[in-house]
Motif scaffolding. Structure first.
Motif, PDB file in Angstrom:
ATOM      1  N   CYS A   1      -9.929  -1.692  -0.665  1.00 56.05           N
ATOM      2  CA  CYS A   1     -10.361  -2.248   0.618  1.00 56.05           C
ATOM      3  C   CYS A   1     -11.473  -1.390   1.222  1.00 56.05           C
ATOM      4  O   CYS A   1     -11.274  -0.193   1.456  1.00 56.05           O
ATOM      5  N   PRO A   2     -12.653  -1.969   1.494  1.00 50.61           N
ATOM      6  CA  PRO A   2     -13.792  -1.168   1.964  1.00 50.61           C
ATOM      7  C   PRO A   2     -13.633  -0.642   3.386  1.00 50.61           C
ATOM      8  O   PRO A   2     -14.361   0.263   3.782  1.00 50.61           O
ATOM      9  N   THR A   3     -12.717  -1.207   4.158  1.00 50.20           N
ATOM     10  CA  THR A   3     -12.530  -0.738   5.537  1.00 50.20           C
ATOM     11  C   THR A   3     -11.162  -0.092   5.737  1.00 50.20           C
ATOM     12  O   THR A   3     -10.739   0.115   6.862  1.00 50.20           O
ATOM     13  N   GLU A   4     -10.472   0.220   4.628  1.00 54.72           N
ATOM     14  CA  GLU A   4      -9.142   0.841   4.688  1.00 54.72           C
ATOM     15  C   GLU A   4      -8.225   0.050   5.618  1.00 54.72           C
ATOM     16  O   GLU A   4      -7.550   0.604   6.482  1.00 54.72           O
ATOM     17  N   ALA A   5      -8.222  -1.269   5.406  1.00 55.57           N
ATOM     18  CA  ALA A   5      -7.476  -2.156   6.309  1.00 55.57           C
ATOM     19  C   ALA A   5      -6.090  -2.501   5.786  1.00 55.57           C
ATOM     20  O   ALA A   5      -5.411  -3.326   6.382  1.00 55.57           O
ATOM     21  N   ILE A   6      -5.680  -1.896   4.678  1.00 60.61           N
ATOM     22  CA  ILE A   6      -4.368  -2.246   4.115  1.00 60.61           C
ATOM     23  C   ILE A   6      -3.520  -0.986   3.953  1.00 60.61           C
ATOM     24  O   ILE A   6      -4.008   0.067   3.539  1.00 60.61           O
ATOM     25  N   ARG A   7      -2.264  -1.110   4.323  1.00 60.83           N
ATOM     26  CA  ARG A   7      -1.271  -0.065   4.069  1.00 60.83           C
ATOM     27  C   ARG A   7      -0.106  -0.696   3.335  1.00 60.83           C
ATOM     28  O   ARG A   7       0.124  -1.898   3.436  1.00 60.83           O
ATOM     29  N   VAL A   8       0.640   0.114   2.609  1.00 64.31           N
ATOM     30  CA  VAL A   8       1.871  -0.366   1.988  1.00 64.31           C
ATOM     31  C   VAL A   8       3.037   0.336   2.680  1.00 64.31           C
ATOM     32  O   VAL A   8       3.128   1.565   2.685  1.00 64.31           O
ATOM     33  N   LYS A   9       3.877  -0.468   3.293  1.00 68.78           N
ATOM     34  CA  LYS A   9       5.042   0.059   4.007  1.00 68.78           C
ATOM     35  C   LYS A   9       6.285  -0.681   3.513  1.00 68.78           C
ATOM     36  O   LYS A   9       6.277  -1.910   3.421  1.00 68.78           O
ATOM     37  N   GLU A  10       7.322   0.073   3.218  1.00 71.35           N
ATOM     38  CA  GLU A  10       8.593  -0.502   2.785  1.00 71.35           C
ATOM     39  C   GLU A  10       8.415  -1.460   1.605  1.00 71.35           C
ATOM     40  O   GLU A  10       9.006  -2.541   1.547  1.00 71.35           O
ATOM     41  N   GLY A  11       7.522  -1.082   0.701  1.00 73.45           N
ATOM     42  CA  GLY A  11       7.357  -1.853  -0.527  1.00 73.45           C
ATOM     43  C   GLY A  11       6.493  -3.085  -0.418  1.00 73.45           C
ATOM     44  O   GLY A  11       6.387  -3.849  -1.382  1.00 73.45           O
ATOM     45  N   LYS A  12       5.844  -3.296   0.735  1.00 77.09           N
ATOM     46  CA  LYS A  12       4.989  -4.473   0.911  1.00 77.09           C
ATOM     47  C   LYS A  12       3.657  -4.077   1.540  1.00 77.09           C
ATOM     48  O   LYS A  12       3.605  -3.166   2.377  1.00 77.09           O
ATOM     49  N   ALA A  13       2.594  -4.778   1.130  1.00 80.57           N
ATOM     50  CA  ALA A  13       1.295  -4.527   1.755  1.00 80.57           C
ATOM     51  C   ALA A  13       1.287  -5.068   3.172  1.00 80.57           C
ATOM     52  O   ALA A  13       1.999  -6.024   3.501  1.00 80.57           O
TER      53      ALA A  13
ATOM     54  N   VAL B   1     -23.194  -1.541  -0.155  1.00 80.32           N
ATOM     55  CA  VAL B   1     -23.690  -1.894   1.182  1.00 80.32           C
ATOM     56  C   VAL B   1     -23.329  -0.800   2.188  1.00 80.32           C
ATOM     57  O   VAL B   1     -24.160  -0.378   3.001  1.00 80.32           O
ATOM     58  N   ALA B   2     -22.085  -0.327   2.117  1.00 80.54           N
ATOM     59  CA  ALA B   2     -21.652   0.721   3.054  1.00 80.54           C
ATOM     60  C   ALA B   2     -22.483   1.989   2.885  1.00 80.54           C
ATOM     61  O   ALA B   2     -22.860   2.634   3.879  1.00 80.54           O
ATOM     62  N   HIS B   3     -22.792   2.335   1.645  1.00 82.24           N
ATOM     63  CA  HIS B   3     -23.606   3.533   1.414  1.00 82.24           C
ATOM     64  C   HIS B   3     -25.010   3.368   2.002  1.00 82.24           C
ATOM     65  O   HIS B   3     -25.561   4.299   2.606  1.00 82.24           O
ATOM     66  N   VAL B   4     -25.587   2.171   1.815  1.00 81.19           N
ATOM     67  CA  VAL B   4     -26.926   1.920   2.365  1.00 81.19           C
ATOM     68  C   VAL B   4     -26.898   1.970   3.894  1.00 81.19           C
ATOM     69  O   VAL B   4     -27.788   2.554   4.529  1.00 81.19           O
ATOM     70  N   LEU B   5     -25.855   1.372   4.482  1.00 78.99           N
ATOM     71  CA  LEU B   5     -25.768   1.387   5.950  1.00 78.99           C
ATOM     72  C   LEU B   5     -25.571   2.810   6.483  1.00 78.99           C
ATOM     73  O   LEU B   5     -26.086   3.157   7.555  1.00 78.99           O
ATOM     74  N   GLU B   6     -24.838   3.618   5.731  1.00 84.77           N
ATOM     75  CA  GLU B   6     -24.699   5.029   6.130  1.00 84.77           C
ATOM     76  C   GLU B   6     -26.067   5.709   6.130  1.00 84.77           C
ATOM     77  O   GLU B   6     -26.382   6.507   7.028  1.00 84.77           O
ATOM     78  N   ASP B   7     -26.876   5.392   5.126  1.00 82.91           N
ATOM     79  CA  ASP B   7     -28.229   5.968   5.060  1.00 82.91           C
ATOM     80  C   ASP B   7     -29.085   5.496   6.232  1.00 82.91           C
ATOM     81  O   ASP B   7     -29.894   6.260   6.772  1.00 82.91           O
TER      82      ASP B   7
END
Length: 443
Positions: free
Chosen positions: A25-37, A272-278
């Motif tokens: 996930c490019p925005t770190e928008a997912i976590r896994v808790k209690e065996g489920k995303a 894209v994220a790398h270019v936007l960081e630049d």
């Protein structure tokens, strides 16, 4: 916070908590808790990367069905040019359009024509208006959302022009109305390669309301359409788009229509994220325009397509050449319109969900705490804690959404410390128990 519709969703019954999705996930928008995303709505940009890589097919896109076009007396299909590249060699654009009409659509308005309009409008905008450089394309809704969430300082760099989908939908409704069709009986459906388009219809970009009434995934319409293409051989000339519009389906298709500018084309969200960081760091000052697309290869790489994106790209390039017009020659704007009609009417707002606190002093304190926690973690970014990286776990802890012992290495340390303390305590029995033990020893 205003509720935000997301086209990407999770089927918990299918999810096995494998953590594949959190690493991509490019925005770190997912976590896994209690065996489920678990998808964090505020961070999700609906790029569909998790749909693409989930081995259990637990992530999916919410779209409309072909059956839903029956809600309207005059359903209109807006095929993305990517659709043309999904079928075997020899399939013409005319055959695809004829097939869509056979499926029940009353009219087909090609999004490739919308792309031609947008290219024309973009050129006019550059001539008439000033924007901070580099100007960033607004065509990809996932990239626009990425900027709002992760790079809010670049919002003013986004070209405030409608997407080809919106331009095509606007023109389709205008033409149907001119022909006497009541607009409440006209339903415009985009045939989409990506989930982010459905999100952009529900949460319009630069407008209060979208001109599109529904979105059907290419993967859903592919089967019914494929089944009737053989019968469409010999279809009459129905194609109205040119090669310049069709070429938008692949990376570089938009950029090549701005020939007198220093332009950069980038695809794939990590790139894209790398270019936007630049851009944020001021490294790309010599670039006038950036065409940024979330999917590798452009829209042909969308998560709702069925064909290998490289094969689809080859077919798109061939179809663009076959269109009989140079791909850099743009048609004029439709009669009765002016370029300003296709520019945004609403300002885009940042959604800086990554900040730690609204209060600056508290945010600084939390950042210092985050750095300290991060230093204490092993730095392996293994994902076993359910967060994509050790720094993401540190951030979760600071936000009160995680614990240090979510990390298996820290948990092991804690267990070892606890065991050592128990051993130490066992050697410090109360005197009364020691005395009893001594008596038992004498007997």
């Amino acid at each position: 916070m205003t509720s935000y519709f997301h086209a990407v969703t999770l089927n918990k019954d299918k999810c096995v908590g494998c953590t594949n999705c959190i690493k991509h996930c490019p925005t770190e928008a997912i976590r896994v808790k209690e065996g489920k995303a678990k998808i964090i709505d505020e961070r999700c940009i609906d790029c569909g990367e998790c749909i693409r890589i989930c081995p259990q097919h637990a992530k999916m896109a919410v779209t409309n069905t072909l059956e839903e076009i029956k809600r309207f007396r005059y359903p209109v299909a807006l095929p993305a040019p990517t659709l043309y590249g999904q079928f075997k060699a020899g399939t013409t654009v005319d055959m695809v359009i004829a097939g869509l009409l056979e499926l029940g659509f009353a009219r087909v308005w090609e999004v490739a024509r919308g792309a031609e309009i947008v290219s024309r409008v973009s050129g006019e905008y550059f001539r008439e208006k000033e924007l901070p450089k580099p100007v960033i394309s607004s065509a990809c809704p996932a990239v626009v959302r990425l900027i709002r969430v992760r790079f809010p300082e670049l919002i003013n760099n986004i070209l405030p022009v409608d997407s080809p989908m919106e331009a095509a939908a606007r023109m389709a409704k205008m033409e149907m109305e001119e022909e006497g069709c009541p607009l409440d009986e006209v339903g415009v459906f985009f045939i989409s390669p990506c989930a982010a388009k459905f999100t952009a219809v529900k949460n319009p970009i630069g407008r209060r309301k979208s001109f599109v009434d529904g979105v059907i995934a290419i993967s859903d319409i592919y089967g019914p359409l494929y089944g009737m293409l053989e019968e469409m051989k010999g279809a009459p000339r129905l194609q109205k788009s040119t090669g310049s519009g069709i070429h938008w389906a692949v990376s570089g298709g938009e950029m090549r229509l701005l020939p007198k500018r220093s332009s950069l084309s980038v695809d794939g969200l990590v790139n894209v994220a790398h270019v936007l960081e630049d851009v944020v760091m001021g490294k790309l000052k010599e670039v006038d325009f950036i065409e940024a697309l979330a999917c590798v290869g452009g829209c042909v790489g969308g998560p709702l397509t069925v064909e290998n994106p490289f094969m689809a790209k080859t077919r798109i390039v061939a179809l663009a050449k076959r269109a009989g017009q140079p791909v850099d020659l743009l048609p004029e704007l439709p009669e009765g319109t002016k370029w300003q009609d296709f520019t945004w009417t609403e300002n885009l707002q940042p959604q800086a969900v990554l900040k730690l606190d609204d209060d600056l002093a508290e945010a600084i304190r939390k950042m210092e705490a985050l750095d300290e926690i991060h230093k204490s973690l092993p730095g392996l970014d293994c994902g076993s804690c359910g967060a994509p990286t050790c720094r993401a776990l540190a951030e979760d802890i600071v936000r009160g959404q995680g614990n240090e012992v979510d990390c298996v290495f820290k948990l092991r340390e804690k267990v070892a410390e606890l065991a050592e303390r128990m051993v130490a305590l066992s050697s410090k029995l109360p005197p009364s128990m020691n005395e009893k033990k001594q008596k038992e020893g004498k007997q």
